[in-house]
Structure formats: structure tokens, C-alpha cells
Scaffold this active site. Structure first.
Site, PDB file in Angstrom:
ATOM      1  N   ARG A 237       0.867  -1.183   0.000  1.00  0.00           N
ATOM      2  CA  ARG A 237       0.000   0.000   0.000  1.00  0.00           C
ATOM      3  C   ARG A 237       0.902   1.230   0.000  1.00  0.00           C
ATOM      4  O   ARG A 237       1.908   1.278   0.720  1.00  0.00           O
ATOM      5  CB  ARG A 237      -0.905   0.027   1.236  1.00  0.00           C
ATOM      6  CG  ARG A 237      -2.116  -0.897   1.143  1.00  0.00           C
ATOM      7  CD  ARG A 237      -3.130  -0.475   0.093  1.00  0.00           C
ATOM      8  NE  ARG A 237      -4.302  -1.346   0.046  1.00  0.00           N
ATOM      9  CZ  ARG A 237      -4.415  -2.409  -0.746  1.00  0.00           C
ATOM     10  NH1 ARG A 237      -3.427  -2.759  -1.566  1.00  0.00           N
ATOM     11  NH2 ARG A 237      -5.525  -3.119  -0.739  1.00  0.00           N
ATOM     12  N   GLU A 266      -3.549   7.469  -4.402  1.00  0.00           N
ATOM     13  CA  GLU A 266      -3.991   6.958  -5.707  1.00  0.00           C
ATOM     14  C   GLU A 266      -5.291   7.626  -6.144  1.00  0.00           C
ATOM     15  O   GLU A 266      -6.174   7.799  -5.307  1.00  0.00           O
ATOM     16  CB  GLU A 266      -4.203   5.437  -5.620  1.00  0.00           C
ATOM     17  CG  GLU A 266      -2.906   4.711  -5.366  1.00  0.00           C
ATOM     18  CD  GLU A 266      -3.058   3.193  -5.287  1.00  0.00           C
ATOM     19  OE1 GLU A 266      -4.094   2.651  -5.712  1.00  0.00           O
ATOM     20  OE2 GLU A 266      -2.097   2.561  -4.821  1.00  0.00           O
ATOM     21  N   HIS A 284      -1.173  -0.068 -10.024  1.00  0.00           N
ATOM     22  CA  HIS A 284      -1.792  -1.004  -9.073  1.00  0.00           C
ATOM     23  C   HIS A 284      -2.268  -2.282  -9.788  1.00  0.00           C
ATOM     24  O   HIS A 284      -3.467  -2.587  -9.794  1.00  0.00           O
ATOM     25  CB  HIS A 284      -2.941  -0.323  -8.314  1.00  0.00           C
ATOM     26  CG  HIS A 284      -3.234  -0.949  -6.977  1.00  0.00           C
ATOM     27  ND1 HIS A 284      -3.624  -0.246  -5.874  1.00  0.00           N
ATOM     28  CD2 HIS A 284      -3.193  -2.244  -6.581  1.00  0.00           C
ATOM     29  CE1 HIS A 284      -3.818  -1.073  -4.856  1.00  0.00           C
ATOM     30  NE2 HIS A 284      -3.560  -2.303  -5.267  1.00  0.00           N
TER      31      HIS A 284
HETATM   32  C1  GLV Z   1      -4.887  -5.189  -3.894  1.00  0.00           C
HETATM   33  O1  GLV Z   1      -4.209  -4.236  -3.660  1.00  0.00           O
HETATM   34  C2  GLV Z   1      -5.462  -5.992  -2.886  1.00  0.00           C
HETATM   35  O2  GLV Z   1      -5.372  -5.640  -1.697  1.00  0.00           O
HETATM   36  O3  GLV Z   1      -6.052  -7.019  -3.233  1.00  0.00           O
END
Ligand code: GLV
Ligand code: GLV
Length: 322
Positions: A237, A266, A284
Site C-alpha cells: 500500500r 492513488e 496497481h
Molecule cells: C490489492 O491491492 C489488494 O489488496 O487485493
């Protein structure tokens, strides 16, 4: 019969599984995410929500939904977007999708690691721009991978899968975790503290969940502990890294490079980040394979339906007393 709302269409069989149940299913039909007001309106009267990682699911959403809300099933392994404590107080089960996306996310960490170390995207840009004048002894020199030291911050499923991939590169492995992890020890990885990991590693890969404790875990002081020849990889993250401090470290040569799949705000990037050549930036994509997203879809639907059926779901992140 209960009402279910799916906040955004998802690939795979998940929505069909919900529709085949006895429940009443509504799916966001916009080809975009709902505004906050639209979301608050759409959840009214629902017992189950299938949610996305970019939506804040908190007391306001629970209030809007009403007391019959029983389950929030996040289409992600991470659940920092959900106020789990508040959900638990209200006896709402929160579910996530661990396991099914582990390997895909580990692959993206390695894509970033290899891509940034070997400057693959910079090379691609030169080719596409028609700027290549032929082989040169000094063009786009990167860093070796084989035999170097990889530090895994957070030895959960994904961190361990990233570590497992390094065996083919004969890397020295170290990891941080609250306690030693048998799966990591079996790979010959050394359990170290964060400072040792940062000071000694050539590659540091972040795999901790985002919590109040890990917010800005990698701040300016910690980034300064890393070798100027080291690379930082983040597929966890964004807010785990102080992104502005990272931009300064990259611009001033305090780090060799960074490979990022996640960002602090983001989809915005901190000022200066795109101006750093020594970065590889992905949008991502950790779990973004056809097969993985299909597995997440089925798991998110199963999580939701089992809670509505008063059974223990495959993956709940909180415990609700029956
Ligand atoms: C993606 O970032 C997830 O947490 O699945
Ligand atoms: C965290 O949940 C992980 O899968 O590593």
C-alpha cells in the site's frame, strides 16, 4: 431474501453466483465508480455489500445501509479502506480475498524488481522514440540481481512468495516480521530488525498491510538507512512509504531506484515522482491477471453468501459472535 449491492462490476463468475442465490442483487451499472453520495444512496437497505479497495467503507456507509447490513466483502486482500473496528461494533462481518492473488502479486513485485534494476522501461522508451543509435558500453547500466541481498518487509503470504522466487537468483534473503516464520526460515532467510534490513539489503520489497503502525514506516530517516545502490519495491500500500521523501531520495542519489505498484494518494502521484528516471511505475496491477481476478470474484461472492447464510465465510477479517 436479502439485498446485495455490488459497488462496481467485477470480472469472473462472482456476480452470477450472487444472482443464482435467493437474494436480490443490484450492480452499479455506471462504467465508473460511484460518487460518495451515489454510493450512500445505493447501499440503503442492503444486507451485503461487495466493495472495492478504493472505496472508504465506514460508519457513514453503515448508517446509510441500515441495521440489517451483515457483511462487507472486499474484492481485495487489503482492507485498510474499511473501518473494521466500527464494523465489528455493529456485528458486520468484513471479508477479504487472501491466497488467490498471492502468486500474481509476487510476480508483479518481481516485474518491478527486475524491470527497475535492468532499466527495461527506460530502454523501451528509447526504442519507441527512435532514439537508439546502437550498442554502447555505457548505455542504461543497471544493477546485478544474482547473489545480492533481498529484504522482505512483512513475511505474509505475498512476501513469502516473493522470497521463494529469489531462490533461482541465489540471493541472500532477510525478512522482518514480529516473530520468526517457518516458511521463511525454510528458505534460508534471516529474521532481522527493520534497520538491519534497510542497511544491508540491495533490494527491499514491502509486503506489510497498511495500518496506523505501518503508515510512513519508510520515512525520510528510514530511507536514509538504505544503501545508495539499493532499490525499493512496493506492491503493498502506498502510504507505507512517505512518497515525498522517496522523491527526494531518488532525486539526490540516495537510492538507486524504486519500483512502485501502489501510491500514497492513488491515483495521484506526488510531485516529482514522474520526473525520476530511476523508477518503474505501474498502475496497481498486483492482482491483475484474468485468472486471479476470476478467483477473487468467486471468493468475494462466496464470502458474502456464506455470511448471509449464517455460516462462517472462507475469509473473514473480524470475528462476530453469533
Ligand atoms: C490489492 O491491492 C489488494 O489488496 O487485493
Ligand atoms: C497479506 O495478506 C499477504 O497475503 O501477504
Amino acid at each position: 431474501m436479502a439485498k446485495i449491492f455490488v459497488t462496481h462490476p467485477i470480472p469472473g463468475a462472482g456476480v452470477d453466483m450472487l444472482r443464482e442465490s435467493k437474494h436480490e442483487v443490484a450492480v452499479n451499472r455506471e462504467s465508473r465508480f460511484l460518487s460518495r453520495d451515489e454510493l450512500l444512496e445505493a447501499v440503503v437497505g442492503c444486507a451485503g455489500l461487495l466493495t472495492q479497495l478504493r472505496e472508504a467503507i465506514d460508519a457513514e456507509v453503515f448508517d446509510a445501509a441500515g441495521d440489517q447490513l451483515k457483511v462487507v466483502s472486499n474484492y481485495a486482500v487489503g482492507f485498510n479502506n474499511i473501518d473494521v473496528d466500527e464494523a465489528t461494533r455493529r456485528e458486520i462481518t468484513v471479508c477479504n480475498t487472501p491466497g488467490v492473488l498471492t502468486e500474481a502479486t509476487a510476480d508483479i513485485a518481481w516485474t518491478l524488481l527486475m524491470g527497475v534494476a535492468r532499466r527495461a522501461v527506460e530502454g523501451d522508451h528509447i526504442m519507441r522514440a527512435g532514439d537508439w543509435s546502437g550498442w554502447k558500453p555505457t548505455e542504461l547500466l543497471g544493477g546485478d540481481i544474482e547473489g545480492r541481498t533481498l529484504a522482505i518487509l512483512g513475511a505474509g503470504r505475498i512476501g513469502t512468495a516473493v522470497a521463494r522466487r529469489s531462490i533461482g537468483w541465489n540471493m541472500k534473503l532477510m525478512y522482518t516480521a514480529r516473530s520468526p516464520k517457518p516458511d521463511m526460515e525454510a528458505l534460508g532467510a534471516r529474521h532481522v530488525d527493520l534497520e538491519t534490513a534497510l542497511r544491508e539489503a540491495d533490494f527491499v520489497s514491502v509486503h506489510v498491510p497498511l495500518t496506523p503502525d505501518t503508515h510512513h514506516l519508510l520515512n525520510a530517516d528510514r530511507l536514509a538507512m538504505m544503501k545508495p545502490t539499493a532499490y525499493l519495491i512496493n506492491t503493498a500500500r502506498g502510504p507505507v512509504i512517505d512518497e515525498s521523501a522517496l522523491v527526494v531520495a531518488l532525486k539526490t542519489g540516495k537510492l538507486a531506484g524504486a519500483g512502485l505498484d501502489v501510491y500514497e494518494d492513488e491515483p495521484a502521484l506526488k510531485q516529482g515522482l514522474t520526473g525520476c528516471d530511476n523508477t518503474l511505475l505501474l498502475p496497481h496491477l498486483g492482482s491483475a491477471t484474468i485468472q486471479t481476478r476470476a478467483r477473487m470474484s468467486e471468493l468475494a461472492a462466496r464470502n458474502l453468501l456464506t455470511v448471509l447464510d449464517n455460516q462462517a465465510p472462507p475469509h473473514a477479517v473480524n470475528q462476530i459472535q453469533a
